[in-house]
Design a protein around this motif. Structure first.
Motif, PDB file in Angstrom:
ATOM      1  N   ARG A  55       0.849  -1.193   0.000  1.00 11.37           N
ATOM      2  CA  ARG A  55       0.000   0.000   0.000  1.00 11.37           C
ATOM      3  C   ARG A  55       0.878   1.233   0.000  1.00 11.37           C
ATOM      4  O   ARG A  55       1.994   1.233   0.524  1.00 11.37           O
ATOM      5  CB  ARG A  55      -0.896   0.021   1.240  1.00 11.37           C
ATOM      6  CG  ARG A  55      -1.922  -1.087   1.301  1.00 11.37           C
ATOM      7  CD  ARG A  55      -2.826  -0.916   2.514  1.00 11.37           C
ATOM      8  NE  ARG A  55      -3.550   0.357   2.462  1.00 11.37           N
ATOM      9  CZ  ARG A  55      -4.301   0.826   3.457  1.00 11.37           C
ATOM     10  NH1 ARG A  55      -4.395   0.142   4.595  1.00 11.37           N
ATOM     11  NH2 ARG A  55      -4.947   1.964   3.338  1.00 11.37           N
ATOM     12  N   ILE A  56       0.351   2.316  -0.571  1.00 12.59           N
ATOM     13  CA  ILE A  56       1.069   3.587  -0.570  1.00 12.59           C
ATOM     14  C   ILE A  56       0.176   4.659   0.044  1.00 12.59           C
ATOM     15  O   ILE A  56      -1.049   4.517   0.104  1.00 12.59           O
ATOM     16  CB  ILE A  56       1.507   4.002  -1.994  1.00 12.59           C
ATOM     17  CG1 ILE A  56       0.290   4.341  -2.864  1.00 12.59           C
ATOM     18  CG2 ILE A  56       2.336   2.909  -2.637  1.00 12.59           C
ATOM     19  CD1 ILE A  56       0.661   4.906  -4.225  1.00 12.59           C
ATOM     20  N   ALA A  57       0.807   5.708   0.529  1.00 12.06           N
ATOM     21  CA  ALA A  57       0.077   6.812   1.138  1.00 12.06           C
ATOM     22  C   ALA A  57       0.799   8.111   0.849  1.00 12.06           C
ATOM     23  O   ALA A  57       2.024   8.133   0.670  1.00 12.06           O
ATOM     24  CB  ALA A  57      -0.063   6.607   2.646  1.00 12.06           C
ATOM     25  N   LEU A  58       0.025   9.202   0.806  1.00 16.22           N
ATOM     26  CA  LEU A  58       0.573  10.552   0.635  1.00 16.22           C
ATOM     27  C   LEU A  58       0.381  11.335   1.923  1.00 16.22           C
ATOM     28  O   LEU A  58      -0.590  11.120   2.651  1.00 16.22           O
ATOM     29  CB  LEU A  58      -0.138  11.293  -0.499  1.00 16.22           C
ATOM     30  CG  LEU A  58       0.055  10.793  -1.926  1.00 16.22           C
ATOM     31  CD1 LEU A  58      -0.681  11.713  -2.887  1.00 16.22           C
ATOM     32  CD2 LEU A  58       1.519  10.736  -2.285  1.00 16.22           C
ATOM     33  N   ALA A  59       1.292  12.245   2.189  1.00 12.13           N
ATOM     34  CA  ALA A  59       1.169  13.075   3.380  1.00 12.13           C
ATOM     35  C   ALA A  59       1.676  14.475   3.084  1.00 12.13           C
ATOM     36  O   ALA A  59       2.607  14.661   2.292  1.00 12.13           O
ATOM     37  CB  ALA A  59       1.946  12.471   4.549  1.00 12.13           C
ATOM     38  N   ASP A  60       1.068  15.443   3.732  1.00 11.59           N
ATOM     39  CA  ASP A  60       1.577  16.815   3.694  1.00 11.59           C
ATOM     40  C   ASP A  60       2.637  16.938   4.780  1.00 11.59           C
ATOM     41  O   ASP A  60       2.333  16.882   5.969  1.00 11.59           O
ATOM     42  CB  ASP A  60       0.446  17.812   3.944  1.00 11.59           C
ATOM     43  CG  ASP A  60       0.987  19.192   4.295  1.00 11.59           C
ATOM     44  OD1 ASP A  60       1.941  19.624   3.623  1.00 11.59           O
ATOM     45  OD2 ASP A  60       0.469  19.810   5.244  1.00 11.59           O
ATOM     46  N   ALA A  61       3.879  17.094   4.373  1.00  8.57           N
ATOM     47  CA  ALA A  61       4.980  17.214   5.328  1.00  8.57           C
ATOM     48  C   ALA A  61       5.538  18.634   5.353  1.00  8.57           C
ATOM     49  O   ALA A  61       6.715  18.834   5.672  1.00  8.57           O
ATOM     50  CB  ALA A  61       6.083  16.217   4.992  1.00  8.57           C
ATOM     51  N   SER A  62       4.702  19.604   5.021  1.00  8.83           N
ATOM     52  CA  SER A  62       5.194  20.984   4.961  1.00  8.83           C
ATOM     53  C   SER A  62       5.628  21.512   6.324  1.00  8.83           C
ATOM     54  O   SER A  62       6.410  22.458   6.400  1.00  8.83           O
ATOM     55  CB  SER A  62       4.125  21.896   4.361  1.00  8.83           C
ATOM     56  OG  SER A  62       2.926  21.859   5.117  1.00  8.83           O
ATOM     57  N   ARG A  63       5.119  20.905   7.405  1.00  7.94           N
ATOM     58  CA  ARG A  63       5.560  21.297   8.740  1.00  7.94           C
ATOM     59  C   ARG A  63       6.814  20.541   9.169  1.00  7.94           C
ATOM     60  O   ARG A  63       7.402  20.861  10.204  1.00  7.94           O
ATOM     61  CB  ARG A  63       4.436  21.069   9.748  1.00  7.94           C
ATOM     62  CG  ARG A  63       3.218  21.961   9.536  1.00  7.94           C
ATOM     63  CD  ARG A  63       2.112  21.642  10.520  1.00  7.94           C
ATOM     64  NE  ARG A  63       1.587  20.295  10.312  1.00  7.94           N
ATOM     65  CZ  ARG A  63       0.635  19.734  11.066  1.00  7.94           C
ATOM     66  NH1 ARG A  63       0.128  20.409  12.083  1.00  7.94           N
ATOM     67  NH2 ARG A  63       0.203  18.515  10.801  1.00  7.94           N
ATOM     68  N   LEU A  64       7.211  19.561   8.391  1.00  8.45           N
ATOM     69  CA  LEU A  64       8.374  18.746   8.722  1.00  8.45           C
ATOM     70  C   LEU A  64       9.570  19.008   7.826  1.00  8.45           C
ATOM     71  O   LEU A  64      10.707  18.710   8.208  1.00  8.45           O
ATOM     72  CB  LEU A  64       8.027  17.254   8.614  1.00  8.45           C
ATOM     73  CG  LEU A  64       6.844  16.725   9.426  1.00  8.45           C
ATOM     74  CD1 LEU A  64       6.649  15.248   9.120  1.00  8.45           C
ATOM     75  CD2 LEU A  64       7.070  16.951  10.902  1.00  8.45           C
ATOM     76  N   ALA A  65       9.328  19.518   6.626  1.00 11.23           N
ATOM     77  CA  ALA A  65      10.406  19.635   5.652  1.00 11.23           C
ATOM     78  C   ALA A  65      10.160  20.810   4.716  1.00 11.23           C
ATOM     79  O   ALA A  65       9.007  21.128   4.400  1.00 11.23           O
ATOM     80  CB  ALA A  65      10.522  18.340   4.841  1.00 11.23           C
ATOM     81  N   ALA A  66      11.244  21.427   4.286  1.00  9.33           N
ATOM     82  CA  ALA A  66      11.180  22.512   3.304  1.00  9.33           C
ATOM     83  C   ALA A  66      12.114  22.179   2.159  1.00  9.33           C
ATOM     84  O   ALA A  66      13.172  21.567   2.354  1.00  9.33           O
ATOM     85  CB  ALA A  66      11.574  23.841   3.941  1.00  9.33           C
ATOM     86  N   CYS A  67      11.712  22.566   0.963  1.00 10.05           N
ATOM     87  CA  CYS A  67      12.483  22.202  -0.225  1.00 10.05           C
ATOM     88  C   CYS A  67      12.520  23.364  -1.205  1.00 10.05           C
ATOM     89  O   CYS A  67      11.474  23.883  -1.585  1.00 10.05           O
ATOM     90  CB  CYS A  67      11.854  20.974  -0.890  1.00 10.05           C
ATOM     91  SG  CYS A  67      12.650  20.468  -2.420  1.00 10.05           S
TER      92      CYS A  67
END
Length: 376
Positions: free
Chosen positions: A244-256
């Protein structure tokens, strides 16, 4: 004209409603705070000519908390700018860091998949989770622990944790928000997680976590050796292997900050858009639909006003406003910049269409390359 404006307004409003549902109910958001995991996690960092930006990334990895058994494996993939020396200077004698020298990709392999393949081979037998991180990503102190926690909570084999995209230039502001907007608008996130269909898959390689056993079952990066979009293709390989795969908003964890200049941004999109859409006919259909839905309404509003049809103009402006609203919802859900950038959404779609055309044109002429390597 009124009928056309009405149909467009209804279609765009429905799509924006879908964006809101995805963002409100189905988008995963890992906890940004002190968490801990009792697993061996291997952070895998591929580098090719990244001397000017690897320092913040590596320092952030060295500052990770909540993962007592953290290993950082760095691969210098044929750099000519002193990347390895920078890594040694930043890492010092930290025993968690292992620096390896990559070898030239063999026939049938593209550079990024082969670099990731080598990294996985150097991760060691104890690692239960691989966390692939790009050099332009800077993590917060608990980012890896939080992402691993979300991977397990989702009961997923692969978690794509999208970082917040930093935008500074006009080109950034036009194009970069489309990454999150496209999958929030057109991909049913709930169905994607539940469905075994490989076609229902999305992923971003900037911050990608995968269960080690599931990675091996899927064939690892050897299964996507010749794929330009190795991140999406790896997600599909995981599904084909029963994961299974999943997507997550990691904008509070990482910046790019993906690209520093317009030529880098332009060429970065150009190298991969042909692989995103596949057959040119499919690309033409998708781009045409996007232009009709999001670029035609403001033009139609002007034409209706000139023709003396206020009802048609009002409906067309409603369609334009719905498109802008979709961009706002996407930006707020993923830590992006909403105003005034969303107002230029029709222009963003036009630029995306031009880059798609450029991608197919250069591929046909065998002129696509990235970081000094051909892209086929």
């Amino acid at each position: 004209m009124t009928v056309i404006a009405f149909v467009l307004a209804v279609a765009v409003t429905a799509l924006t409603a879908h964006t809101w549902v995805n963002a409100r109910y189905w988008l995963r958001r890992p906890v940004d705070g002190p968490v801990g995991v009792d697993e061996t996690v291997a952070v895998l960092l591929p580098l090719r000519d990244e001397a000017d930006r690897v320092t913040p990334c590596l320092r952030a990895l060295l500052a990770q908390q909540g993962v007592p058994d953290l290993r950082i494996v760095v691969l210098d993939d044929g750099s000519t700018d002193g990347t390895a020396e920078v890594v040694r200077a930043v890492a010092g004698d930290d025993p968690r860091v292992t620096l390896r020298t990559g070898v030239t990709p063999p026939p049938g392999w593209l550079g990024k998949p082969y670099a990731c393949h080598q990294l996985a081979g150097h991760a060691g037998p104890a690692a239960t989770v691989y966390a692939f991180v790009d050099a332009d990503v800077v993590l917060t102190p608990y980012a890896v622990a939080a992402a691993v926690t979300e991977l397990r909570a989702a009961r997923a084999t692969l978690l794509s944790a999208y970082p917040g995209i930093l935008v500074r230039t006009v080109g950034d502001r036009l194009l970069q928000p489309l990454l999150q907007w496209l999958w929030l608008t057109f991909l049913p996130l709930r169905a994607m997680e539940r469905s075994p269909r490989p076609s229902l898959a999305a992923a971003g390689g900037q911050f990608l976590l995968v269960d080690r056993a599931g990675y091996d079952r899927a064939g690892g990066h050897a299964a996507v050796a010749d794929r330009v979009l190795e991140d999406i293709e790896l997600a599909r390989a995981v599904k084909r292997a029963g994961g299974r795969i999943a997507l997550a908003d990691a904008s509070r964890l990482a910046a790019c900050r993906m690209y520093e200049t317009w030529p880098q941004l332009r060429d970065g999109y150009t190298k991969s858009l042909w692989a995103t859409f596949g057959h040119p006919v499919a690309a033409a259909a998708v781009v045409t639909a996007l232009l009709l839905l999001y670029t035609a309404p403001p033009l139609l509003a002007v034409a209706a006003l000139v023709a003396g049809s206020p009802p048609a103009a009002g409906l067309a402006l409603t369609g334009y406003a719905a498109g802008v609203a979709g961009r706002v919802v996407s930006a707020r859900a993923t830590g992006g910049r909403a105003w005034p950038d969303a107002l230029a959404h029709p222009g963003s779609v036009v630029v995306l269409g031009w880059l798609t055309l450029r991608s197919y044109h250069l591929r046909k002429r065998r002129r696509l390359s990235w970081r000094g390597r051909p892209v086929s």
